[in-house]
Design an enzyme around this catalytic site. Sequence first.
Site, PDB file in Angstrom:
ATOM      1  N   LYS A 200       0.977  -1.281   0.063  1.00 37.77           N
ATOM      2  CA  LYS A 200       0.224  -0.075  -0.167  1.00 37.77           C
ATOM      3  C   LYS A 200       0.965   1.280   0.104  1.00 37.77           C
ATOM      4  O   LYS A 200       1.966   1.486   0.713  1.00 37.77           O
ATOM      5  CB  LYS A 200      -0.936   0.182   1.378  1.00 37.77           C
ATOM      6  CG  LYS A 200      -1.967   0.910   1.178  1.00 37.77           C
ATOM      7  CD  LYS A 200      -2.883   0.747   2.522  1.00 37.77           C
ATOM      8  CE  LYS A 200      -4.003   1.926   2.245  1.00 37.77           C
ATOM      9  NZ  LYS A 200      -5.004   1.814   3.869  1.00 37.77           N
TER      10      LYS A 200
ATOM     11  N   SER B 279      -9.801   2.131   2.453  1.00 36.07           N
ATOM     12  CA  SER B 279      -8.991   2.734   1.636  1.00 36.07           C
ATOM     13  C   SER B 279      -8.211   1.983   0.667  1.00 36.07           C
ATOM     14  O   SER B 279      -7.513   2.471  -0.284  1.00 36.07           O
ATOM     15  CB  SER B 279      -8.187   3.966   2.277  1.00 36.07           C
ATOM     16  OG  SER B 279      -7.310   3.223   3.380  1.00 36.07           O
TER      17      SER B 279
ATOM     18  N   SER C  52      -9.995  -0.057   6.872  1.00 37.91           N
ATOM     19  CA  SER C  52      -9.429  -0.148   5.516  1.00 37.91           C
ATOM     20  C   SER C  52      -8.762  -1.426   4.987  1.00 37.91           C
ATOM     21  O   SER C  52      -8.357  -1.517   3.786  1.00 37.91           O
ATOM     22  CB  SER C  52      -8.435   0.993   5.249  1.00 37.91           C
ATOM     23  OG  SER C  52      -9.218   2.433   5.124  1.00 37.91           O
TER      24      SER C  52
END
Length: 488
Positions: free
Chosen positions: A76, A151, A175
């Site tokens: 990420k 997210s 997330s």
Amino acid sequence: MTDLTRLTAAETAAAVKDRSVSAVEVAQAHLDRIAAVDDRVHAFLHVDADGALAQAKRVDDGELTGPLAGVPLALKDILTQEGIPTTAGSKILEGWRPPYDATVTARLKAAGVVILGKTNMDEFAMGSSTEHSAYGPTHNPWDLDRIPGGSGGGSSAALASYQAPLAIGTDTGGSIRQPASVTGTVGVKPTYGGVSRYGLIAFSSSLDQAGPCARTVLDAALLHEVIAGHDARDSTSIDAPVPPVVEAALSRDVRGLRIGVVKELSGEGYEPGVQARFDEAVEVLRGLGATVTEVSCPHFVYALPAYYLIAPSEASSNLARFDSVRYGLRVGDDGERSLEEVMALTRAQGFGPEVKRRIILGTYALSSGYYDAYYGQAQKVRTLITRDFQAAWEKVDVLVAPTAPTVAFPLGAKLADPLAMYRQDVASIPANLYGGPAASFPAGLSEGLPVGLQVMAPTLRDDLLYRVGGALELALPPAVPPLAWETA
Ligand code: GLN
């Protein structure tokens, strides 16, 4: 010839270890896969082909070994990787190449994991759909017109489209878990403090936690073991042994486990198809020998408003560092303007609307005169939610609920209504406020789209999540994404 992108991480590591395949071949197969499909999925913001192949070669040369050596991973874009563009999904960090590795990144590298690239995300991890990325949305591999969650939608979409068998996410309010839920993958938020936050670009420091994402429970556990453990560089890191997550994932045994179904995380707002799959999965666990009771956690209904005061308050402070001086973007520095003007112009252009909304909300909640009414009140609610969890642990070993109230919704459906977007987190946020571990596991399909079962456990009992997940996976094998768009 086997398609190397379809193997699990455990299978890949075994094949690399016994030299039936080289780590370089595995890395190349995934880079080819990214080249073939990511123009449609948009899981990656940056692909580091050279770095991935060089790391794979080191594994093949025997320099790096371990249970995940040679396995590709998608990172990420909120975790720093030395020399690799890191944006956190924001224009304000465009062009920034961090001079250091996050502890998570460093541990992955040392374990011989092959980092393929950085994945798309909502700007500074604020969102539930990846549509708040400054670099355009990620598409859900189950249906390209739908959101992959957020997210960390890039990480979950990379898994579901076979661009990587492993990914790292971060979970402040859901997330890791909500993207896992809507992509039919596994996502684990470890106990707060279980995985170092050093090099994790801060959103809400008292809630942020990095964790493993994978297509199987065992793969997630193997990754968990690589990244977890005490780190002196993070003052909130827990100095305790990593819970036995791999052993738990392998046990696949829930006999005698006491499961509590959270009464408050159901009903209005939860899609009937989501509720039905959840109820069926709970029955599966009961059939495997777990005892199931309903547990009331009365303060969970206040988790969402408390979170949307605490997280923006911390964000408003954390994001003050993006001031045009130290990182990334700098706007209007023409020699005429004052430093304050340059800062204001940079922040006005560099931050997207959702981030600005959070900064304004947080600044308001912390301002004198409102502090007690908003921030202070939210902290009291946080304590009451923690007490709900502690009371539950007197009666049950784990709590379960749907991970998210809906399946993946169409892109654009909730963009005009921030509160509707926030409600995606209604079931995931309590665990963040408490700090305990929580995970999402595949629990079947509703209207052809994945549903997730969430498991929450006491702090430092991350192993219990894997016990439940492993048993469920065996009894209820996850659906395979059809990827109809590939052949269309
Ligand atoms: N969707 C939540 C938010 O927008 C949670 C995000 C997260 O966990 N990073 O704040």
